[in-house]
Every structure is written in structure tokens, then in C-alpha cells.
Design an enzyme around this catalytic site. Structure first.
Site, PDB file in Angstrom:
ATOM      1  N   SER A   5       0.828  -1.206   0.000  1.00  0.00           N
ATOM      2  CA  SER A   5       0.000   0.000   0.000  1.00  0.00           C
ATOM      3  C   SER A   5       0.862   1.255   0.000  1.00  0.00           C
ATOM      4  O   SER A   5       1.604   1.523   0.947  1.00  0.00           O
ATOM      5  CB  SER A   5      -0.919   0.001   1.225  1.00  0.00           C
ATOM      6  OG  SER A   5      -1.612   1.221   1.274  1.00  0.00           O
ATOM      7  N   HIS A  36      -1.106  -1.220  -4.409  1.00  0.00           N
ATOM      8  CA  HIS A  36      -2.391  -0.794  -3.828  1.00  0.00           C
ATOM      9  C   HIS A  36      -2.360   0.716  -3.602  1.00  0.00           C
ATOM     10  O   HIS A  36      -1.459   1.231  -2.949  1.00  0.00           O
ATOM     11  CB  HIS A  36      -2.575  -1.547  -2.504  1.00  0.00           C
ATOM     12  CG  HIS A  36      -3.877  -1.321  -1.819  1.00  0.00           C
ATOM     13  ND1 HIS A  36      -5.007  -2.044  -2.090  1.00  0.00           N
ATOM     14  CD2 HIS A  36      -4.230  -0.443  -0.837  1.00  0.00           C
ATOM     15  CE1 HIS A  36      -5.998  -1.637  -1.309  1.00  0.00           C
ATOM     16  NE2 HIS A  36      -5.553  -0.655  -0.542  1.00  0.00           N
ATOM     17  N   ASP A  64      -4.632   4.056  -2.242  1.00  0.00           N
ATOM     18  CA  ASP A  64      -5.784   4.421  -1.413  1.00  0.00           C
ATOM     19  C   ASP A  64      -6.219   5.845  -1.698  1.00  0.00           C
ATOM     20  O   ASP A  64      -5.488   6.788  -1.393  1.00  0.00           O
ATOM     21  CB  ASP A  64      -5.394   4.335   0.067  1.00  0.00           C
ATOM     22  CG  ASP A  64      -5.133   2.904   0.508  1.00  0.00           C
ATOM     23  OD1 ASP A  64      -6.069   2.107   0.463  1.00  0.00           O
ATOM     24  OD2 ASP A  64      -3.985   2.608   0.887  1.00  0.00           O
ATOM     25  N   MET A 123      -8.802   8.815  -0.760  1.00  0.00           N
ATOM     26  CA  MET A 123      -9.725   9.212   0.321  1.00  0.00           C
ATOM     27  C   MET A 123     -10.284  10.600   0.039  1.00  0.00           C
ATOM     28  O   MET A 123      -9.629  11.402  -0.636  1.00  0.00           O
ATOM     29  CB  MET A 123      -8.972   9.246   1.651  1.00  0.00           C
ATOM     30  CG  MET A 123      -8.269   7.943   1.986  1.00  0.00           C
ATOM     31  SD  MET A 123      -7.369   8.109   3.530  1.00  0.00           S
ATOM     32  CE  MET A 123      -6.450   6.573   3.527  1.00  0.00           C
ATOM     33  N   HIS A 132      -8.120   1.444  -4.417  1.00  0.00           N
ATOM     34  CA  HIS A 132      -9.077   1.337  -3.307  1.00  0.00           C
ATOM     35  C   HIS A 132      -9.674   2.722  -3.062  1.00  0.00           C
ATOM     36  O   HIS A 132      -9.005   3.612  -2.551  1.00  0.00           O
ATOM     37  CB  HIS A 132      -8.322   0.815  -2.068  1.00  0.00           C
ATOM     38  CG  HIS A 132      -9.150   0.710  -0.834  1.00  0.00           C
ATOM     39  ND1 HIS A 132      -8.587   0.516   0.419  1.00  0.00           N
ATOM     40  CD2 HIS A 132     -10.496   0.759  -0.625  1.00  0.00           C
ATOM     41  CE1 HIS A 132      -9.556   0.462   1.330  1.00  0.00           C
ATOM     42  NE2 HIS A 132     -10.716   0.614   0.724  1.00  0.00           N
ATOM     43  N   MET A 142     -11.879   5.106  -1.107  1.00  0.00           N
ATOM     44  CA  MET A 142     -12.582   5.343   0.157  1.00  0.00           C
ATOM     45  C   MET A 142     -13.279   6.686   0.030  1.00  0.00           C
ATOM     46  O   MET A 142     -12.924   7.670   0.689  1.00  0.00           O
ATOM     47  CB  MET A 142     -11.577   5.346   1.314  1.00  0.00           C
ATOM     48  CG  MET A 142     -11.173   3.960   1.746  1.00  0.00           C
ATOM     49  SD  MET A 142      -9.631   3.965   2.646  1.00  0.00           S
ATOM     50  CE  MET A 142      -8.519   3.883   1.263  1.00  0.00           C
ATOM     51  N   MET A 145     -11.795  -5.150   5.062  1.00  0.00           N
ATOM     52  CA  MET A 145     -11.004  -4.197   5.849  1.00  0.00           C
ATOM     53  C   MET A 145     -10.783  -4.782   7.237  1.00  0.00           C
ATOM     54  O   MET A 145     -11.733  -5.113   7.937  1.00  0.00           O
ATOM     55  CB  MET A 145     -11.728  -2.850   5.980  1.00  0.00           C
ATOM     56  CG  MET A 145     -11.749  -2.008   4.722  1.00  0.00           C
ATOM     57  SD  MET A 145     -10.141  -1.700   3.949  1.00  0.00           S
ATOM     58  CE  MET A 145      -9.232  -0.857   5.242  1.00  0.00           C
ATOM     59  N   ASP A 198      -6.944  -5.929   4.067  1.00  0.00           N
ATOM     60  CA  ASP A 198      -6.238  -4.646   4.127  1.00  0.00           C
ATOM     61  C   ASP A 198      -6.331  -4.061   5.528  1.00  0.00           C
ATOM     62  O   ASP A 198      -7.422  -3.791   6.022  1.00  0.00           O
ATOM     63  CB  ASP A 198      -6.905  -3.714   3.096  1.00  0.00           C
ATOM     64  CG  ASP A 198      -6.257  -2.351   2.979  1.00  0.00           C
ATOM     65  OD1 ASP A 198      -5.191  -2.126   3.582  1.00  0.00           O
ATOM     66  OD2 ASP A 198      -6.825  -1.509   2.250  1.00  0.00           O
TER      67      ASP A 198
HETATM   68  C1  DX5 Z   1      -6.245   2.140   5.237  1.00  0.00           C
HETATM   69  C2  DX5 Z   1      -5.788   1.729   3.875  1.00  0.00           C
HETATM   70  C3  DX5 Z   1      -4.698   0.745   3.867  1.00  0.00           C
HETATM   71  C4  DX5 Z   1      -3.453   1.175   4.595  1.00  0.00           C
HETATM   72  C5  DX5 Z   1      -2.951  -0.066   5.268  1.00  0.00           C
HETATM   73  O1  DX5 Z   1      -7.432   2.821   5.135  1.00  0.00           O
HETATM   74  O2  DX5 Z   1      -6.857   1.195   3.117  1.00  0.00           O
HETATM   75  O3  DX5 Z   1      -4.397   0.302   2.551  1.00  0.00           O
HETATM   76  O4  DX5 Z   1      -2.449   1.711   3.782  1.00  0.00           O
HETATM   77  O5  DX5 Z   1      -1.882   0.261   6.081  1.00  0.00           O
HETATM   78  P1  DX5 Z   1      -1.245  -0.777   7.104  1.00  0.00           P
HETATM   79  O6  DX5 Z   1      -0.809  -1.958   6.316  1.00  0.00           O
HETATM   80  O7  DX5 Z   1      -0.103  -0.004   7.697  1.00  0.00           O
HETATM   81  O8  DX5 Z   1      -2.317  -1.103   8.108  1.00  0.00           O
HETATM   82 ZN    ZN Z   2      -6.419   0.247   1.148  1.00  0.00          ZN
END
Ligand code: DX5
Ligand code: ZN
Length: 216
Positions: A8, A33, A35, A37, A66, A68, A137, A175
Site C-alpha cells: 500500500s 495498492h 488508497d 480518500m 481502493h 474510500m 477491511m 487490508d
Molecule cells: C487504510 C488503507 C490501507 C493502509 C494499510 O485505510 O486502506 O491500505 O495503507 O496500512 P497498514 O498496512 O499499515 O495497516
Molecule cells: Zn487500502
């Protein structure tokens, strides 16, 4: 079967992103990956399409995107323009999930549905045959480096049962708080894909950390 590893980028060094992406390119990671947001669906904002355009150009690994965000269907063209392999949307953000999944597929990407820790696996019963993957999650989304929620292992087991009993081919991705210890238990429970942020980027040797996860 070795798990698919999707590091990620949220935990990468944003001051030296190119360097970290080159490390991922050299590594045994399968996907990258990313993310996205919006500060509405989750209480944080990460990065958006102007940044990801450059990430997509540098990455030799397929992008596992991903989202969010609320109304993720609005951004199908932008995600498609990145050349993304997978588009993950949250169950909780899509009142018309079936339609969104079809739209992602029609755009030429693999559709995946993500469930938050408080969303039961059973709610996926009527969509499980339509998705390429389910992302479980194992922390509340929004931040890297959080503590793994133990109940996630049970959820993976339950999801594996649902997939097998419904004749679905969906992959199971997990994740949040994934490291070699939690990862081993998740793979044993049926996880196919492990996302890891801090377990990779905070490691002394990130390439080695990726290899360790891949060899679980
Ligand atoms: C959190 C993200 C993850 C995050 C995971 O909302 O979706 O992808 O980067 O981080 P770790 O592996 O450090 O929990
Ligand atoms: Zn993620």
C-alpha cells in the site's frame, strides 16, 4: 498457493515516491495498492488523480485502486484513465452496488467490493457472483499503521464459505494491520491477496518484507 502481495503506497515516502515505486517494481510484489480518500467517507484525505497519473506511469505493477470515497462511480473514467487493473468500491458507499459493479466491468476493469469491519459478510450474498474480488477491511479505513482487528480472520473464513457455497470465483483481499504474523493466519483462513503498508515501508528492508509476505 502463495498469496498475491499488494503493497500500500499510503505508507511510502511521498517526498521520494519515484524511489519507492522503483523499489516495488524490483520487488516480488504482484500489485500496487493505492488508497484514494475524500475526507467524507473516511476522516482523512490521501492523494488524488493528478498524483496518481505519475504513479501509474512509473509503476510496472498492476494498480489495485481502493476508493474510500462517496459516489465512487463518478470517478470510473478517471480510474480507467490510470490503466487500473482493479477498482475497489466500498459496500457502504454504494446504495446501487450492482449497477456500479457492472459499470466498472463495462469500463474494462476488474470490479471489487470492500467491506468495513462492522459490515457483515452475509450482506454480500447477492453480489458475490458478480465481483472479481472482495476486500475485507481489517482496520477502520482512513489511516495506515493501525492495529489489526482480530475478528477479521473469522470474517475471511466466513467469506471463503460464502464464495465456495455460491459457486463464485471471487478472490479475498485483506487490508489493514497485515504483517507476517497476521498474514499467515489470514492465508490459512482463505485470504488470496494481502495488502501491506507499514509492514513493507517501515521495514528495514522493504523488498525482503515483501518476499517474506509472499512466502507465507
Ligand atoms: C487504510 C488503507 C490501507 C493502509 C494499510 O485505510 O486502506 O491500505 O495503507 O496500512 P497498514 O498496512 O499499515 O495497516
Ligand atoms: Zn487500502
Amino acid at each position: 498457493m502463495k498469496p498475491i502481495i499488494s503493497p500500500s503506497m499510503l505508507s511510502a515516502d511521498f517526498g521520494h515516491l519515484a524511489k519507492d515505486i522503483e523499489m516495488i517494481n524490483r520487488s516480488e510484489a504482484d500489485w500496487l495498492h493505492v488508497d484514494i480518500m475524500d475526507g467524507v467517507f473516511v476522516p482523512n484525505i490521501s492523494f488524488g488523480f493528478p498524483v496518481l497519473k505519475y504513479v501509474a506511469r512509473l509503476s510496472e505493477k498492476p494498480l489495485d485502486v481502493h476508493l474510500m470515497i462517496v459516489q465512487p462511480e463518478k470517478f470510473i473514467p478517471e480510474v480507467k484513465a490510470l490503466g487500473a487493473h482493479i477498482m475497489n468500491v466500498h459496500y457502504e458507499a454504494c446504495p446501487h452496488l450492482h449497477r456500479v459493479i457492472q459499470q466498472i466491468r463495462e469500463a474494462g476493469m476488474k470490479p471489487a467490493v470492500t467491506i468495513n469491519p462492522a459490515t457483515p459478510v452475509a450482506l454480500l450474498k447477492d453480489i458475490i457472483r458478480d465481483v472479481y474480488m472482495v476486500l475485507v477491511m481489517s482496520v477502520n479505513p482512513g489511516f495506515g499503521g493501525q492495529k489489526f482487528i482480530e475478528h477479521s480472520v473469522e470474517k475471511v473464513r466466513e467469506l471463503k464459505d460464502l464464495i465456495e457455497s455460491s459457486g463464485s470465483q471471487a478472490l479475498i483481499e485483506v487490508d489493514g494491520g497485515v504483517n507476517v504474523a497476521t498474514g499467515a493466519r489470514l492465508v490459512e483462513a482463505g485470504a488470496d491477496v494481502l495488502v501491506a503498508g507499514s509492514a513493507v515501508f517501515a521495514a528495514e528492508n522493504p523488498e525482503e518484507a515483501i518476499r517474506a509476505l509472499r512466502n507465507l
